[in-house]
Design a protein around this motif. Structure first.
Motif, PDB file in Angstrom:
ATOM      1  N   PRO A  15       2.314   3.004  -5.042  1.00 17.10           N
ATOM      2  CA  PRO A  15       1.939   1.672  -5.534  1.00 17.10           C
ATOM      3  C   PRO A  15       1.221   0.812  -4.499  1.00 17.10           C
ATOM      4  O   PRO A  15       0.342   0.025  -4.836  1.00 17.10           O
ATOM      5  CB  PRO A  15       3.289   1.049  -5.920  1.00 17.10           C
ATOM      6  N   HIS A  16       1.579   0.960  -3.218  1.00 17.03           N
ATOM      7  CA  HIS A  16       0.947   0.185  -2.157  1.00 17.03           C
ATOM      8  C   HIS A  16      -0.114   1.002  -1.415  1.00 17.03           C
ATOM      9  O   HIS A  16      -0.472   0.660  -0.283  1.00 17.03           O
ATOM     10  CB  HIS A  16       1.995  -0.320  -1.151  1.00 17.03           C
ATOM     11  N   GLY A  17      -0.626   2.049  -2.062  1.00 17.06           N
ATOM     12  CA  GLY A  17      -1.598   2.881  -1.360  1.00 17.06           C
ATOM     13  C   GLY A  17      -0.941   3.585  -0.198  1.00 17.06           C
ATOM     14  O   GLY A  17       0.260   3.856  -0.212  1.00 17.06           O
ATOM     15  N   ALA A  18      -1.704   3.857   0.837  1.00 19.01           N
ATOM     16  CA  ALA A  18      -1.140   4.478   2.032  1.00 19.01           C
ATOM     17  C   ALA A  18      -2.135   4.397   3.173  1.00 19.01           C
ATOM     18  O   ALA A  18      -3.349   4.449   2.972  1.00 19.01           O
ATOM     19  CB  ALA A  18      -0.767   5.937   1.772  1.00 19.01           C
ATOM     20  N   TRP A  19      -1.600   4.271   4.369  1.00 16.02           N
ATOM     21  CA  TRP A  19      -2.378   4.279   5.602  1.00 16.02           C
ATOM     22  C   TRP A  19      -2.254   5.685   6.177  1.00 16.02           C
ATOM     23  O   TRP A  19      -1.234   6.064   6.720  1.00 16.02           O
ATOM     24  CB  TRP A  19      -1.821   3.240   6.573  1.00 16.02           C
ATOM     25  N   THR A  20      -3.297   6.491   5.996  1.00 15.33           N
ATOM     26  CA  THR A  20      -3.252   7.897   6.378  1.00 15.33           C
ATOM     27  C   THR A  20      -4.671   8.419   6.529  1.00 15.33           C
ATOM     28  O   THR A  20      -5.642   7.693   6.268  1.00 15.33           O
ATOM     29  CB  THR A  20      -2.484   8.712   5.318  1.00 15.33           C
ATOM     30  N   VAL A  21      -4.815   9.657   6.943  1.00 11.99           N
ATOM     31  CA  VAL A  21      -6.141  10.273   6.985  1.00 11.99           C
ATOM     32  C   VAL A  21      -6.600  10.510   5.548  1.00 11.99           C
ATOM     33  O   VAL A  21      -5.891  11.154   4.779  1.00 11.99           O
ATOM     34  CB  VAL A  21      -6.104  11.602   7.757  1.00 11.99           C
ATOM     35  N   PRO A  22      -7.762   9.981   5.156  1.00  8.13           N
ATOM     36  CA  PRO A  22      -8.217  10.187   3.775  1.00  8.13           C
ATOM     37  C   PRO A  22      -8.669  11.619   3.541  1.00  8.13           C
ATOM     38  O   PRO A  22      -9.006  12.342   4.475  1.00  8.13           O
ATOM     39  CB  PRO A  22      -9.391   9.209   3.640  1.00  8.13           C
ATOM     40  N   TRP A  40       2.884   3.608   5.557  1.00  6.86           N
ATOM     41  CA  TRP A  40       2.573   4.982   5.934  1.00  6.86           C
ATOM     42  C   TRP A  40       3.820   5.830   6.158  1.00  6.86           C
ATOM     43  O   TRP A  40       4.915   5.322   6.369  1.00  6.86           O
ATOM     44  CB  TRP A  40       1.705   5.003   7.196  1.00  6.86           C
ATOM     45  N   ALA A  41       3.598   7.121   6.108  1.00 11.59           N
ATOM     46  CA  ALA A  41       4.616   8.104   6.468  1.00 11.59           C
ATOM     47  C   ALA A  41       4.554   8.333   7.979  1.00 11.59           C
ATOM     48  O   ALA A  41       3.671   7.809   8.656  1.00 11.59           O
ATOM     49  CB  ALA A  41       4.356   9.410   5.712  1.00 11.59           C
ATOM     50  N   GLU A  43      -6.743  12.614 -10.371  1.00 12.79           N
ATOM     51  CA  GLU A  43      -7.382  13.048  -9.123  1.00 12.79           C
ATOM     52  C   GLU A  43      -6.394  12.938  -7.968  1.00 12.79           C
ATOM     53  O   GLU A  43      -5.832  11.869  -7.711  1.00 12.79           O
ATOM     54  CB  GLU A  43      -8.634  12.241  -8.823  1.00 12.79           C
ATOM     55  N   PHE A  44      -6.216  14.046  -7.272  1.00 14.12           N
ATOM     56  CA  PHE A  44      -5.311  14.130  -6.127  1.00 14.12           C
ATOM     57  C   PHE A  44      -6.155  14.334  -4.871  1.00 14.12           C
ATOM     58  O   PHE A  44      -6.763  15.386  -4.681  1.00 14.12           O
ATOM     59  CB  PHE A  44      -4.339  15.305  -6.292  1.00 14.12           C
ATOM     60  N   ASN A  45      -6.206  13.327  -4.016  1.00 12.37           N
ATOM     61  CA  ASN A  45      -7.012  13.386  -2.800  1.00 12.37           C
ATOM     62  C   ASN A  45      -6.072  13.302  -1.604  1.00 12.37           C
ATOM     63  O   ASN A  45      -5.231  12.413  -1.539  1.00 12.37           O
ATOM     64  CB  ASN A  45      -8.013  12.216  -2.802  1.00 12.37           C
ATOM     65  N   TYR A  46      -6.217  14.231  -0.663  1.00 12.82           N
ATOM     66  CA  TYR A  46      -5.260  14.264   0.451  1.00 12.82           C
ATOM     67  C   TYR A  46      -5.889  14.881   1.691  1.00 12.82           C
ATOM     68  O   TYR A  46      -6.881  15.613   1.634  1.00 12.82           O
ATOM     69  CB  TYR A  46      -3.996  15.033   0.064  1.00 12.82           C
ATOM     70  N   ALA A  47      -5.296  14.549   2.828  1.00 10.20           N
ATOM     71  CA  ALA A  47      -5.765  15.071   4.109  1.00 10.20           C
ATOM     72  C   ALA A  47      -5.586  16.584   4.156  1.00 10.20           C
ATOM     73  O   ALA A  47      -4.532  17.112   3.794  1.00 10.20           O
ATOM     74  CB  ALA A  47      -5.004  14.416   5.260  1.00 10.20           C
ATOM     75  N   LEU A  48      -6.606  17.284   4.598  1.00 12.69           N
ATOM     76  CA  LEU A  48      -6.555  18.748   4.674  1.00 12.69           C
ATOM     77  C   LEU A  48      -5.424  19.210   5.591  1.00 12.69           C
ATOM     78  O   LEU A  48      -5.140  18.595   6.614  1.00 12.69           O
ATOM     79  CB  LEU A  48      -7.882  19.289   5.181  1.00 12.69           C
TER      80      LEU A  48
END
Length: 254
Positions: free
Chosen positions: A8-15, A36-37, A173-178
């Motif tokens: 819900p609050h997005g995330a601070w991570t590698v896009p 972030w995690a 759409e699932f977008n995540y850091a490799l």
């Protein structure tokens, strides 16, 4: 309709591939929220050149990650995985993550420019940051997590992502850091509630791997034969238990 799957609050991570943190324009008195995690920090960059080049000399570390039960260390009790920065004066501000050998995360896109404008209206709102294509991840990890319950998998935190309501023909759409996440789908609630391991899914036809760690951007189209509910999980070690899963309700399913 395309649903970008994220907390819900997005995330601070590698896009993930093709995603960026777009510039954010706010007014004085507004706040910028970062959630972030583990394994990220938050740095206020010294100037525009430092931001552009991911140069952390003379920068200010606002908060960061300082330990993990996986490594036998205790959590820094000041670490919560959430930080809100308040805009007090007009100007341009660059934020980045300095983790990994002098800025690997920053160079991979984990940075955002915030423009505090006198022309922007302000209501004291918190603007939570997220990549423009969403982000498939979990966010915070409670300080109550210990090495003992990590080893036994004796914990289960609520889903990090709220239930999504969609329709037949919609795209998820699932977008995540490799190399950090993967994606599985199932129609059985038991997998959502119990978080199987990757090993146990190999002979279980009720759960299917959609995308491995080398994909990073996966689009799932809801078909006409879809059941009323689908469950999507990341089965990287511990991730599902930490809330990296989402329920999707298809309101016009047969």
């Amino acid at each position: 309709t395309t649903h970008f799957v994220q907390p819900p609050h997005g995330a601070w991570t590698v896009p993930g591939p093709g995603a960026v943190y777009e510039d954010l324009v706010i007014g004085v008195g507004d706040k910028v929220g970062f959630e972030w995690a583990p394994y990220h920090d938050l740095v206020l960059m010294s100037d525009t050149n430092a931001y552009t080049n991911c140069d952390f000399n003379n920068s200010i570390t606002l908060t960061g990650w300082q330990g993990s039960p996986l490594g036998g260390m205790e959590w820094d009790m000041n670490y919560t995985g959430v930080f809100e920065w308040e805009a007090t004066q007009v100007g341009e501000y660059g934020f980045a993550c300095s983790i990994d050998y002098g800025g690997v995360h920053c160079n991979a896109g984990q940075k955002i420019k915030v423009v505090v404008s006198a022309d922007a209206s302000s209501s004291g709102t918190t603007h939570w940051v997220a990549p423009n294509k969403g982000v498939w991840t979990f966010t915070t990890v409670p300080t109550t997590l210990t090495a003992a319950n990590v080893e036994s998998l004796d914990f289960m935190y609520p889903p990090a992502i709220s239930t999504i309501t969609a329709k037949v023909g919609d795209t998820l759409e699932f977008n995540y850091a490799l190399y950090f996440h993967n994606l599985y789908v199932t129609a059985e609630r038991r997998h959502f509630d119990n978080c199987p391991t990757m090993a146990t899914t190999m002979e279980d036809e009720s759960i299917q791997e959609l995308a491995n760690v080398e994909v990073g951007d996966y689009k799932y189209v809801i078909g006409e034969d879809s059941p009323e509910r689908l469950y999507f999980l990341c089965l990287m070690p511990l991730h599902c238990n930490l809330g990296h899963r989402v329920e999707v309700y298809i309101e016009d399913a047969n």
